[in-house]
Enzyme design. Sequence first.
Site, PDB file in Angstrom:
ATOM      1  N   ARG A   1      11.231  -1.347  10.797  1.00 17.41           N
ATOM      2  CA  ARG A   1      10.105  -1.163  11.664  1.00 17.41           C
ATOM      3  C   ARG A   1       9.865  -1.630  12.870  1.00 17.41           C
ATOM      4  O   ARG A   1       9.948  -3.322  12.411  1.00 17.41           O
ATOM      5  CB  ARG A   1       8.934  -0.881  11.117  1.00 17.41           C
ATOM      6  CG  ARG A   1       8.674   0.429  11.107  1.00 17.41           C
ATOM      7  CD  ARG A   1       7.019   0.271   9.296  1.00 17.41           C
ATOM      8  NE  ARG A   1       5.851  -0.702   9.844  1.00 17.41           N
ATOM      9  CZ  ARG A   1       5.300  -0.495   9.198  1.00 17.41           C
ATOM     10  NH1 ARG A   1       4.583   0.056   8.136  1.00 17.41           N
ATOM     11  NH2 ARG A   1       3.742  -0.777   9.964  1.00 17.41           N
TER      12      ARG A   1
ATOM     13  N   ARG B   1      -0.680  -8.704  13.837  1.00 22.06           N
ATOM     14  CA  ARG B   1      -1.476  -8.012  12.494  1.00 22.06           C
ATOM     15  C   ARG B   1      -2.079  -8.415  11.637  1.00 22.06           C
ATOM     16  O   ARG B   1      -3.033  -7.928  11.280  1.00 22.06           O
ATOM     17  CB  ARG B   1      -0.046  -7.081  12.232  1.00 22.06           C
ATOM     18  CG  ARG B   1       0.512  -5.950  13.184  1.00 22.06           C
ATOM     19  CD  ARG B   1       1.559  -5.281  13.309  1.00 22.06           C
ATOM     20  NE  ARG B   1       1.503  -4.393  11.922  1.00 22.06           N
ATOM     21  CZ  ARG B   1       2.513  -4.768  10.676  1.00 22.06           C
ATOM     22  NH1 ARG B   1       4.055  -5.248  10.675  1.00 22.06           N
ATOM     23  NH2 ARG B   1       2.998  -3.474   9.371  1.00 22.06           N
TER      24      ARG B   1
ATOM     25  N   LYS C   1       0.199  -1.663  -0.387  1.00 19.07           N
ATOM     26  CA  LYS C   1       0.213   0.048   0.171  1.00 19.07           C
ATOM     27  C   LYS C   1       1.014   0.876  -0.290  1.00 19.07           C
ATOM     28  O   LYS C   1       0.728   2.248  -0.668  1.00 19.07           O
ATOM     29  CB  LYS C   1      -0.789   0.447   0.993  1.00 19.07           C
ATOM     30  CG  LYS C   1      -1.736  -1.084   1.019  1.00 19.07           C
ATOM     31  CD  LYS C   1      -2.902  -0.945   2.624  1.00 19.07           C
ATOM     32  CE  LYS C   1      -2.637  -0.945   4.238  1.00 19.07           C
ATOM     33  NZ  LYS C   1      -1.679  -2.216   3.707  1.00 19.07           N
TER      34      LYS C   1
ATOM     35  N   ARG D   1      -9.352   1.091   8.785  1.00 20.10           N
ATOM     36  CA  ARG D   1      -8.973   0.151   9.181  1.00 20.10           C
ATOM     37  C   ARG D   1     -10.465  -1.494   9.679  1.00 20.10           C
ATOM     38  O   ARG D   1      -9.781  -2.175   9.946  1.00 20.10           O
ATOM     39  CB  ARG D   1      -8.002   0.435   9.753  1.00 20.10           C
ATOM     40  CG  ARG D   1      -6.712  -0.745   9.738  1.00 20.10           C
ATOM     41  CD  ARG D   1      -5.481  -0.872   9.519  1.00 20.10           C
ATOM     42  NE  ARG D   1      -4.481  -0.759   9.754  1.00 20.10           N
ATOM     43  CZ  ARG D   1      -3.923  -0.163   8.719  1.00 20.10           C
ATOM     44  NH1 ARG D   1      -3.348   0.752   8.908  1.00 20.10           N
ATOM     45  NH2 ARG D   1      -2.427  -1.339   9.541  1.00 20.10           N
TER      46      ARG D   1
ATOM     47  N   ARG E   1      11.433  -5.265   4.798  1.00 24.50           N
ATOM     48  CA  ARG E   1      10.781  -4.319   4.896  1.00 24.50           C
ATOM     49  C   ARG E   1      12.142  -3.220   5.696  1.00 24.50           C
ATOM     50  O   ARG E   1      12.476  -3.437   6.783  1.00 24.50           O
ATOM     51  CB  ARG E   1       9.754  -3.554   5.181  1.00 24.50           C
ATOM     52  CG  ARG E   1       9.241  -2.599   5.127  1.00 24.50           C
ATOM     53  CD  ARG E   1       7.920  -2.045   5.409  1.00 24.50           C
ATOM     54  NE  ARG E   1       7.342  -2.329   6.183  1.00 24.50           N
ATOM     55  CZ  ARG E   1       5.812  -2.220   6.495  1.00 24.50           C
ATOM     56  NH1 ARG E   1       4.753  -1.961   5.775  1.00 24.50           N
ATOM     57  NH2 ARG E   1       5.488  -2.358   7.070  1.00 24.50           N
TER      58      ARG E   1
END
Length: 216
Positions: free
Chosen positions: A159, A170, A13, A88, A127
């Site tokens: 992160r 998540r 995204k 969300r 990531r």
Amino acid sequence: MRLVLVGPPGAGKGTQAQYIASNLSIPKISTGDIFRANVSGGTDLGRLAKTYMDRGDLVPDEVTIAMVRDRLSEDDAQDGFLLDGFPRNVAQAEILRDMLKDWGQALDLVLELVVDDDEVVRRLAGRRTCSQCGRIWHVEFDDKKDDKCDACGGPLFQRDDDKEQTVRHRLEVYQEQTAPLVSYYADEGILVGVDATGPVEEVTQRAMEAIRPFMG
Ligand code: ADP
Ligand code: ADP
């Protein structure tokens, strides 16, 4: 153009949002980025958000919605925007709809980035984010051997919520709370699914093709 991107964590995204928003000349509004900026800045909002983000839970709706309302009230968002990471859950979607209605606005399109679970886990594990310009990289797919941003030279970081344990939670939160948005927006007739596998540029192309028929 008023656009929302939905998809699981790691679907791409944020990566696609930067290209799509720039192609359409609209601001990209990423709630995750705004929260992370508040965490780094040591604001009250950041301190509150951090406890939820570290666990991989959603920040409470009242807090998130107030933040989005403020951001959407700014001048640059009056003629269009791309929301990444908001709404969300269905409650946020309903409030967004009412808020836009009060302003005489409505969403034009919701793009769902579709990828399977294995790919999501691969993408999140690698990531890295630039702490200077915010660009998103991947250690394997971008062949990042050093920890420097190719765009600005800034240092890259991983992160905290991309650690394996938090990622699993998540993904559960996505299935339970966010995935119902897909049928919510399908019922509203504004949902289009985009295959988000393959090279970044190809995904952007597919997204732009999906957007074109909805452009004013
Ligand atoms: P990803 O890009 O991996 O999907 P984000 O950067 O969008 O993750 O979000 C990171 C975290 O920020 C979320 O796990 C959640 O704690 C918080 N967050 C972001 N957007 C929202 C939202 N709309 N509602 C509640 N919490 C949010
Ligand atoms: P999200 O915002 O949905 O959580 P990101 O845009 O941060 O997802 O992407 C997650 C990771 O996957 C990043 O490391 C990014 O570089 C990588 N990525 C994004 N799109 C692709 C793609 N099409 N192919 C391979 N890797 C990708």
